[in-house]
Structure formats: C-alpha cells, structure tokens
Design a protein around this motif. Structure first.
Motif, PDB file in Angstrom:
ATOM      1  N   VAL A 189     -20.578 -16.816 -28.098  1.00 42.98           N
ATOM      2  CA  VAL A 189     -19.876 -16.336 -29.284  1.00 42.98           C
ATOM      3  C   VAL A 189     -20.488 -15.027 -29.780  1.00 42.98           C
ATOM      4  O   VAL A 189     -19.775 -14.085 -30.116  1.00 42.98           O
ATOM      5  CB  VAL A 189     -19.879 -17.415 -30.386  1.00 42.98           C
ATOM      6  CG1 VAL A 189     -19.421 -16.852 -31.716  1.00 42.98           C
ATOM      7  CG2 VAL A 189     -19.000 -18.595 -29.970  1.00 42.98           C
ATOM      8  N   LEU A 203     -13.537 -16.600 -25.218  1.00 39.78           N
ATOM      9  CA  LEU A 203     -12.908 -17.184 -26.404  1.00 39.78           C
ATOM     10  C   LEU A 203     -12.330 -18.575 -26.140  1.00 39.78           C
ATOM     11  O   LEU A 203     -11.626 -19.120 -26.978  1.00 39.78           O
ATOM     12  CB  LEU A 203     -11.810 -16.252 -26.947  1.00 39.78           C
ATOM     13  CG  LEU A 203     -12.334 -14.962 -27.577  1.00 39.78           C
ATOM     14  CD1 LEU A 203     -11.187 -14.008 -27.878  1.00 39.78           C
ATOM     15  CD2 LEU A 203     -13.120 -15.269 -28.844  1.00 39.78           C
ATOM     16  N   LEU A 258     -17.289 -18.755 -34.367  1.00 45.45           N
ATOM     17  CA  LEU A 258     -16.873 -17.361 -34.567  1.00 45.45           C
ATOM     18  C   LEU A 258     -17.052 -16.965 -36.032  1.00 45.45           C
ATOM     19  O   LEU A 258     -17.559 -15.884 -36.329  1.00 45.45           O
ATOM     20  CB  LEU A 258     -15.412 -17.176 -34.148  1.00 45.45           C
ATOM     21  CG  LEU A 258     -15.132 -17.195 -32.653  1.00 45.45           C
ATOM     22  CD1 LEU A 258     -13.636 -17.326 -32.386  1.00 45.45           C
ATOM     23  CD2 LEU A 258     -15.695 -15.956 -31.972  1.00 45.45           C
ATOM     24  N   SER A 279      -8.224 -16.019 -26.113  1.00 45.34           N
ATOM     25  CA  SER A 279      -8.704 -16.915 -25.067  1.00 45.34           C
ATOM     26  C   SER A 279      -7.726 -16.785 -23.903  1.00 45.34           C
ATOM     27  O   SER A 279      -6.548 -16.501 -24.099  1.00 45.34           O
ATOM     28  CB  SER A 279      -8.698 -18.351 -25.599  1.00 45.34           C
ATOM     29  OG  SER A 279      -8.659 -19.281 -24.554  1.00 45.34           O
ATOM     30  N   ILE A 316      -7.986 -12.143 -33.354  1.00 44.38           N
ATOM     31  CA  ILE A 316      -8.627 -12.963 -32.322  1.00 44.38           C
ATOM     32  C   ILE A 316      -7.934 -14.323 -32.314  1.00 44.38           C
ATOM     33  O   ILE A 316      -7.919 -15.021 -33.331  1.00 44.38           O
ATOM     34  CB  ILE A 316     -10.133 -13.154 -32.593  1.00 44.38           C
ATOM     35  CG1 ILE A 316     -10.850 -11.806 -32.588  1.00 44.38           C
ATOM     36  CG2 ILE A 316     -10.737 -14.116 -31.580  1.00 44.38           C
ATOM     37  CD1 ILE A 316     -12.320 -11.883 -32.985  1.00 44.38           C
ATOM     38  N   SER A 334      -7.976 -17.986 -30.775  1.00 49.10           N
ATOM     39  CA  SER A 334      -8.930 -18.859 -30.107  1.00 49.10           C
ATOM     40  C   SER A 334      -8.583 -20.324 -30.390  1.00 49.10           C
ATOM     41  O   SER A 334      -7.417 -20.667 -30.533  1.00 49.10           O
ATOM     42  CB  SER A 334     -10.355 -18.505 -30.556  1.00 49.10           C
ATOM     43  OG  SER A 334     -11.306 -19.152 -29.746  1.00 49.10           O
TER      44      SER A 334
END
Length: 184
Positions: free
Chosen positions: A126, A80, A153, A57, A143, A145
């Motif tokens: 998403v 994100l 997700l 993000s 990832i 987030s």
C-alpha cells in the motif's frame, strides 16, 4: 491535490449450487468465481469531483467500476488488489462462507502460514502504490479498489498528509475524497 477512494460496485455473485456450507476446496472455487464476477450498477452522487487520472485494481469488478466512473485511460495495477483470503486449513469439513472468511482474516492477523501475504507485506504494498501515485501526479486522482484494502489506503494517505473521511467498512460505489493539506 485530491484523491478519491472508491470501493468497486456491489458484486453480482451467488455461491455455486447455492451452497450454504462449504469445504475448503469449495470455498477456493467460490472465491475464484467471485474474482471473475460482474458488478451491479450503482448510482453515484455527481458532485464528488472531476478526476484527471484513474488507478484501478486489475481485478474485473474494479475495472468495470472504474470504466463506469472514469472516461479516460485507466491505469490497472495488481498493487490495488484486495488482500487474498485462504482457508486456514485443508481439512475436509463444511462451514458457512462467512465463517470461512472470518477465519481467513483471523489467520491473516495471526500471520498463519495459510495466508500468502502478511500484514507487513500488505502495508509495504500500500505504501508503495500510494507513493507511486503521489510522485507521478499533481492532479486529482481516482483510485478504484476493494473494501479491506481501502482501510490501509486511507491510513497511508493520512500518514502522507492528506485529510479525509473515516470509514470502518467502505460502501460499494461511494467515493471518499481525501485532500492534501497545504501549508502557507
């Protein structure tokens, strides 16, 4: 292919003036401060894997977490970001922050006009970012987030043939590893 989902480290944020009750305007200010806040350090288990690429993000708390978890270049994206919450009313009365946040989520679930992103829009966002990550990579991805977004997700990764752990509320700094099922 493995994908590690991690919720940013715990945020080091206290409400302005230690307010226990807030008006909608004060809540908006508090949420803005939260977006810009630093994170507390978090110890992670070292055996969660080595990641070849990292998406994060673009909010500061996620970027700072990603920088502590990943040594290479971090791909920052608005896709994100956490679902934004807004007070469902601008009427000037005070409520506890927790109650405002709860009412904001209820307003979102009911598609109230006070919320800028609908459930359908969130699911589309998403799906878009997960599709993009999977199409661009065949390696292990980290990832970074946010808690509420991670629920969506996870659901999208499962739809796309990954398997991984279940969680109702992601723990800050915990890496949840999802593996793509392979067919022989």
């Amino acid at each position: 292919m493995k994908i590690g989902l991690v919720r940013h480290f715990e945020v080091a944020h206290q409400p302005s003036s230690n307010l226990k009750l807030m008006t909608p305007t004060q809540l908006k200010e508090w949420l803005h401060e939260y977006e810009l806040s630093d994170v507390k350090d978090c110890l992670l288990e070292p055996d969660k894997g080595i990641w070849e690429t990292c998406y994060s993000s673009d909010l500061p708390r996620a970027i700072k977490t990603a920088q502590k978890l990943f040594a290479g270049e971090i791909i920052e994206t608005k896709a994100l970001r956490e679902l934004p919450i807004f007070p469902p009313t601008n009427i000037n009365f005070k409520l506890p922050v927790v109650l405002w946040l709860f009412l904001g989520r209820i307003a979102w679930m009911l598609s109230h006009k006070s919320q800028v992103e609908s459930k359908a829009m969130l699911k589309e966002r998403v799906k878009y970012i997960v599709d993009e990550i999977i199409l661009k990579n065949d390696q292990d991805i980290l990832i970074v987030s946010h808690g509420f977004l991670m629920i969506f997700l996870r659901k999208e990764l499962l739809k796309q043939g990954f398997r991984g752990p279940n969680f109702k509320k992601a723990v800050n700094g915990e890496i949840y590893v999802f593996e793509q099922e392979t067919y022989t």
